[in-house]
Design a protein around this motif. Structure first.
Motif, short mmCIF file in Angstrom:
data_model
loop_
_atom_site.label_atom_id
_atom_site.label_comp_id
_atom_site.label_asym_id
_atom_site.label_seq_id
_atom_site.Cartn_x
_atom_site.Cartn_y
_atom_site.Cartn_z
N LEU A 1 0.83 -1.21 0.00
CA LEU A 1 0.00 0.00 0.00
C LEU A 1 0.86 1.26 0.00
CD1 LEU A 1 -2.82 1.19 0.05
CD2 LEU A 1 -2.76 1.07 2.56
N VAL A 2 1.96 1.23 0.76
CA VAL A 2 2.87 2.38 0.79
C VAL A 2 3.48 2.59 -0.58
CG1 VAL A 2 5.01 3.31 1.79
CG2 VAL A 2 3.37 2.10 3.24
N ALA A 3 3.93 1.50 -1.20
CA ALA A 3 4.52 1.61 -2.54
C ALA A 3 3.51 2.17 -3.53
CB ALA A 3 5.01 0.24 -3.00
N LEU A 4 2.26 1.71 -3.47
CA LEU A 4 1.23 2.19 -4.39
C LEU A 4 0.96 3.67 -4.19
CD1 LEU A 4 -0.96 1.69 -6.51
CD2 LEU A 4 -2.49 1.01 -4.63
N VAL A 5 0.88 4.12 -2.94
CA VAL A 5 0.62 5.53 -2.66
C VAL A 5 1.71 6.42 -3.24
CG1 VAL A 5 0.50 7.26 -0.81
CG2 VAL A 5 -0.82 5.14 -0.62
N PHE A 6 2.96 6.03 -3.05
CA PHE A 6 4.05 6.86 -3.56
C PHE A 6 4.16 6.81 -5.08
CE2 PHE A 6 5.48 6.98 0.85
CZ PHE A 6 5.97 8.27 0.94
N VAL A 7 3.81 5.67 -5.67
CA VAL A 7 3.78 5.61 -7.14
C VAL A 7 2.71 6.55 -7.68
CG1 VAL A 7 3.16 4.15 -9.10
CG2 VAL A 7 4.79 3.32 -7.40
N LEU A 8 1.54 6.56 -7.06
CA LEU A 8 0.47 7.46 -7.47
C LEU A 8 0.87 8.92 -7.29
CD1 LEU A 8 -2.70 5.63 -6.05
CD2 LEU A 8 -2.14 6.03 -8.45
N LEU A 9 1.49 9.23 -6.15
CA LEU A 9 1.94 10.60 -5.91
C LEU A 9 3.00 11.01 -6.93
CD1 LEU A 9 2.19 10.90 -2.01
CD2 LEU A 9 0.75 12.25 -3.54
N GLY A 10 3.93 10.09 -7.23
CA GLY A 10 4.96 10.40 -8.21
C GLY A 10 4.39 10.65 -9.59
N ALA A 11 3.43 9.82 -10.00
CA ALA A 11 2.81 10.01 -11.31
C ALA A 11 2.01 11.31 -11.36
CB ALA A 11 1.92 8.82 -11.64
#
Length: 270
Positions: free
Chosen positions: A154-164
């Motif tokens: 979930l942490v990885a997904l949140v930061f990927v979304l924020l990065g995109a």
């Protein structure tokens, strides 16, 4: 439908009704735009990421030893993943806007009854979708080939979304500002690439001198890469909560600027 009811409908939409159909249409166009050339927009980044990992592993991997308690290749993989995501999210939004400006058909986006927020979200949808697909492909490859599965998905997904979202928003700002392809290339080469490369992608900032370490902490991309690293392998240079706050603030600021540009028609309307 009478002419009177048509005018009332437009007025209602203009004063608060969200144009969901227009947003879906624009978002669908942006997603389809990169899917039809998937070998260039999706396959090529996956191959490039694999080459990065292979070359670094062959060149310095065995001699480098552990970094932050994990093998160098394991440490490097999340940084490569996030670097690829942000580069593709930025490329998707900025190229879409600049191409339509150069070809003279940006009017096709400006003429429909779309607000600045709706146009912003439509363009962001394409950048985020492309970033997520690239991230999914790389993460799957890391798991199958290197056994690196997300420690905190979930942490990885949140930061990927924020990065995109962050680089997608920055791409919108750059695309609106740029008038020609060489200006877009200059922004990519002198702003986006240095931000990605000098942000702890290939090294731990704890090994840097104090001045360079301070500069790294001022770079929002550092927190994106550090957050994904924590999500993927459970280790990081800074607190994920601090990274979440910094990345959220930076994303909001960039998207707010992009919204203001689209709302006023800055460098878009003759």
């Amino acid at each position: 439908m009478s002419d009177t009811s048509y005018r009332i409908g437009l007025g209602e939409r203009r004063f608060g009704r969200f144009n969901w159909m227009g947003l879906r249409t624009l978002a669908g166009r942006e997603i389809t735009r990169f899917l039809v050339v998937w070998t260039q927009t999706l396959l090529a980044p996956l191959v490039t990421s694999a080459l990065f990992l292979m070359i670094f592993n062959i060149a310095i991997g065995p001699q480098r030893g552990d970094v932050m308690g994990v093998p160098f290749l394991t440490f490097l993989a999340p940084g490569i993943l996030m670097m690829t995501v942000i580069q593709n999210a930025f490329a998707n939004t900025t190229s879409s806007i600049v191409i339509t400006k150069v070809q003279g058909n940006i009017v096709d986006t400006l003429m429909p009854p779309l607000s600045g927020l709706e146009i912003l979200l439509g363009y962001l949808a394409g950048g985020v979708a492309r970033g997520l697909l690239v991230a999914l492909g790389i993460a799957l490859g890391l798991g199958l080939t290197l056994g690196i599965w997300p420690a905190h998905p979930l942490v990885a997904l949140v930061f990927v979304l924020l990065g995109a979202c962050f680089l997608g928003g920055l791409g919108i700002v750059a695309g609106v500002f740029a008038e020609k392809f060489d200006q877009m290339a200059a922004i990519t080469n002198f702003i986006v690439t240095p931000l990605a490369f000098l942000s702890g992608t290939f090294y731990s900032v704890s090994a840097l001198p104090p001045v360079l370490k301070t500069l790294s902490y001022l770079n929002p991309v550092f927190y994106l890469i550090d957050g994904v690293r924590f999500g993927m392998i459970g280790t990081s240079d800074s607190s994920p909560w601090l990274g979440l706050a910094v990345c959220s603030g930076a994303t909001f600021a960039v998207c707010l600027l992009g919204w203001a540009m689209l709302r006023t028609g800055y460098r878009l309307k003759a």
